[in-house]
Design an enzyme around this catalytic site. Structure first.
Site, mmCIF file in Angstrom:
data_model
loop_
_atom_site.group_PDB
_atom_site.id
_atom_site.type_symbol
_atom_site.label_atom_id
_atom_site.label_comp_id
_atom_site.label_asym_id
_atom_site.label_seq_id
_atom_site.Cartn_x
_atom_site.Cartn_y
_atom_site.Cartn_z
ATOM 1 N N ARG A 196 -0.533 8.869 -10.154
ATOM 2 C CA ARG A 196 -0.520 7.755 -9.339
ATOM 3 C C ARG A 196 0.207 6.591 -10.151
ATOM 4 O O ARG A 196 0.765 5.673 -9.386
ATOM 5 C CB ARG A 196 -1.991 7.395 -8.933
ATOM 6 C CG ARG A 196 -2.651 8.308 -8.308
ATOM 7 C CD ARG A 196 -4.110 7.821 -8.076
ATOM 8 N NE ARG A 196 -4.376 6.596 -7.399
ATOM 9 C CZ ARG A 196 -4.127 6.369 -5.925
ATOM 10 N NH1 ARG A 196 -4.064 7.394 -5.255
ATOM 11 N NH2 ARG A 196 -4.275 5.064 -5.718
ATOM 12 N N ARG A 216 1.804 -5.088 6.089
ATOM 13 C CA ARG A 216 1.103 -3.950 5.456
ATOM 14 C C ARG A 216 1.924 -2.786 5.411
ATOM 15 O O ARG A 216 2.387 -2.290 6.479
ATOM 16 C CB ARG A 216 -0.310 -3.810 5.937
ATOM 17 C CG ARG A 216 -0.764 -2.591 5.028
ATOM 18 C CD ARG A 216 -2.293 -2.520 5.601
ATOM 19 N NE ARG A 216 -2.869 -1.566 4.474
ATOM 20 C CZ ARG A 216 -4.320 -1.705 4.021
ATOM 21 N NH1 ARG A 216 -5.206 -2.322 4.446
ATOM 22 N NH2 ARG A 216 -4.608 -0.543 3.096
ATOM 23 N N SER A 263 -8.494 -4.947 4.606
ATOM 24 C CA SER A 263 -8.834 -4.673 3.381
ATOM 25 C C SER A 263 -9.432 -5.885 2.680
ATOM 26 O O SER A 263 -8.991 -5.929 1.520
ATOM 27 C CB SER A 263 -7.707 -3.886 2.625
ATOM 28 O OG SER A 263 -7.581 -2.555 3.305
ATOM 29 N N ASN A 309 1.319 3.356 -2.849
ATOM 30 C CA ASN A 309 1.796 3.812 -4.359
ATOM 31 C C ASN A 309 1.295 5.254 -4.666
ATOM 32 O O ASN A 309 1.990 5.818 -5.200
ATOM 33 C CB ASN A 309 1.257 2.776 -5.497
ATOM 34 C CG ASN A 309 2.014 1.356 -5.173
ATOM 35 O OD1 ASN A 309 2.914 1.278 -4.230
ATOM 36 N ND2 ASN A 309 1.527 0.575 -5.961
ATOM 37 N N ASP A 316 0.881 -1.173 0.107
ATOM 38 C CA ASP A 316 0.062 -0.057 -0.058
ATOM 39 C C ASP A 316 0.804 1.130 -0.072
ATOM 40 O O ASP A 316 2.002 1.278 0.624
ATOM 41 C CB ASP A 316 -1.073 -0.058 1.356
ATOM 42 C CG ASP A 316 -1.931 0.989 1.341
ATOM 43 O OD1 ASP A 316 -2.060 1.478 0.159
ATOM 44 O OD2 ASP A 316 -2.559 1.310 2.206
ATOM 45 N N HIS A 368 2.801 3.103 -8.705
ATOM 46 C CA HIS A 368 2.714 1.843 -9.197
ATOM 47 C C HIS A 368 3.777 1.306 -9.857
ATOM 48 O O HIS A 368 4.468 0.040 -9.431
ATOM 49 C CB HIS A 368 1.309 1.455 -9.966
ATOM 50 C CG HIS A 368 0.067 1.830 -9.449
ATOM 51 N ND1 HIS A 368 -0.120 1.477 -8.007
ATOM 52 C CD2 HIS A 368 -0.970 2.402 -9.685
ATOM 53 C CE1 HIS A 368 -1.171 1.942 -7.710
ATOM 54 N NE2 HIS A 368 -1.901 2.877 -8.779
ATOM 55 N N ARG A 380 -11.624 1.612 -9.097
ATOM 56 C CA ARG A 380 -10.959 2.895 -9.088
ATOM 57 C C ARG A 380 -11.091 3.727 -10.739
ATOM 58 O O ARG A 380 -11.674 2.810 -11.609
ATOM 59 C CB ARG A 380 -9.480 2.458 -9.292
ATOM 60 C CG ARG A 380 -9.031 1.977 -7.771
ATOM 61 C CD ARG A 380 -7.548 2.052 -7.883
ATOM 62 N NE ARG A 380 -7.306 1.758 -6.189
ATOM 63 C CZ ARG A 380 -6.266 1.996 -5.508
ATOM 64 N NH1 ARG A 380 -5.033 2.321 -6.201
ATOM 65 N NH2 ARG A 380 -6.155 1.636 -4.329
ATOM 66 N N LEU A 393 10.843 -20.424 -4.550
ATOM 67 C CA LEU A 393 9.773 -19.604 -3.913
ATOM 68 C C LEU A 393 8.449 -19.751 -4.697
ATOM 69 O O LEU A 393 8.590 -19.627 -5.785
ATOM 70 C CB LEU A 393 10.217 -18.163 -3.978
ATOM 71 C CG LEU A 393 9.305 -17.125 -3.350
ATOM 72 C CD1 LEU A 393 8.915 -17.426 -1.943
ATOM 73 C CD2 LEU A 393 9.727 -15.557 -3.915
#
Ligand code: FPP
Length: 246
Positions: free
Chosen positions: A33, A188, A196, A22, A20, A37, A71, A131
């Site tokens: 914005r 977070r 959220s 960005n 969170d 990102h 959005r 991973l």
């Protein structure tokens, strides 16, 4: 923090991250914005690398929530482009680092081009044994639970399943995370203290770690710091401290 400060025994198997901040990062630079990102992709690369170095088995990133569809249209489209570009560009890197990419979420909501590129990356990395990088895309915890409930209801209705057979283990096997252990640690960023609608069922006993750092500034050293913090906690699972020690 460097990796030597992390205890080798006591590495969580599964770490989940709500990336969170960005938008705020971009705003601080006086930019659009999407720039936040874009910068956030570098943070993803860094923590995937860090998670691999630590030997974490599962890393789940909340990349696009069910609610993110609401959005502004331009931001959603720009995020789609960024996502495909990042995934396609990182395929070789993931294969080189033995990373297996998986997706949880409602993939059919995505434009077909995005869906097919994601499937390509999943397929191409499917034999990797390091991973497991799980991307939450068009994901929400409530969606996950509801999808499981619908599946179970259909099975009961068709006579293939008894109500009494639906226990925690069975329910888990109907979630999108079937076969994946619950995250021991949820991180977070950006100083927000909310879940959220992320892995609602799966975080029942997770430790939460909140960082004030905005996601585009988060790097593997910050992940190491979160793991060290986690290692200093006592996880009791509803038991007493004495029961845990003995
Ligand atoms: C939250 O910040 C972030 C997102 C909704 C998108 C996360 C996506 C990426 C980091 C890029 C692609 C990821 C991968 C896995 C390749 P926000 O926009 O809510 O920030 P704000 O709260 O400051 O507005």
């Amino acid at each position: 923090m460097n990796i030597e400060q992390v205890k080798k025994n006591g590495i969580p198997k599964h770490v989940a991250v709500i990336m969170d901040g960005n938008g705020r990062w971009a705003q601080k630079q006086g930019s659009e914005r999407i720039l936040g990102h874009r910068q956030g992709v570098n943070s993803v690369r860094s923590i995937v690398e860090g998670a691999g170095e630590l030997g974490i088995e599962f890393l789940t990133l909340y990349a696009f929530s069910t609610e993110n569809w609401d959005r502004p249209k331009e931001e959603v489209s720009a995020l789609m482009v960024l996502l495909i570009d990042a995934v396609v560009q990182e395929i070789d890197n993931m294969n080189e680092k033995n990373v297996r990419m998986l997706v949880i979420g409602d993939l059919c909501c995505f434009p077909s081009e995005v869906e097919s590129k994601l499937k390509e990356a999943i397929e191409s990395t499917s034999n990797n044994t390091g991973l497991n990088l799980i991307l939450g895309l068009s994901y929400s915890g409530r969606w996950d639970i509801l999808t499981a409930v619908r599946k179970i209801s259909r099975e009961i209705k068709s006579g293939n399943l008894e109500v009494g057979e639906v226990d925690e283990k069975f329910f888990e096997s109907c979630l999108s995370t079937a076969g994946i252990p619950d995250p021991e640690l949820l991180i977070r960023t950006s100083g927000e203290f909310r879940i959220s609608n992320f892995l609602l069922w799966q975080v029942a006993y997770s430790e939460f770690y909140f960082s004030n750092i905005l996601w585009p500034d988060f790097r593997k050293e910050n992940l190491f710091e979160a793991i060290i913090d986690f290692q200093n906690r006592e996880r009791r699972f509803g038991k007493t401290s004495e029961q845990i020690i003995s």
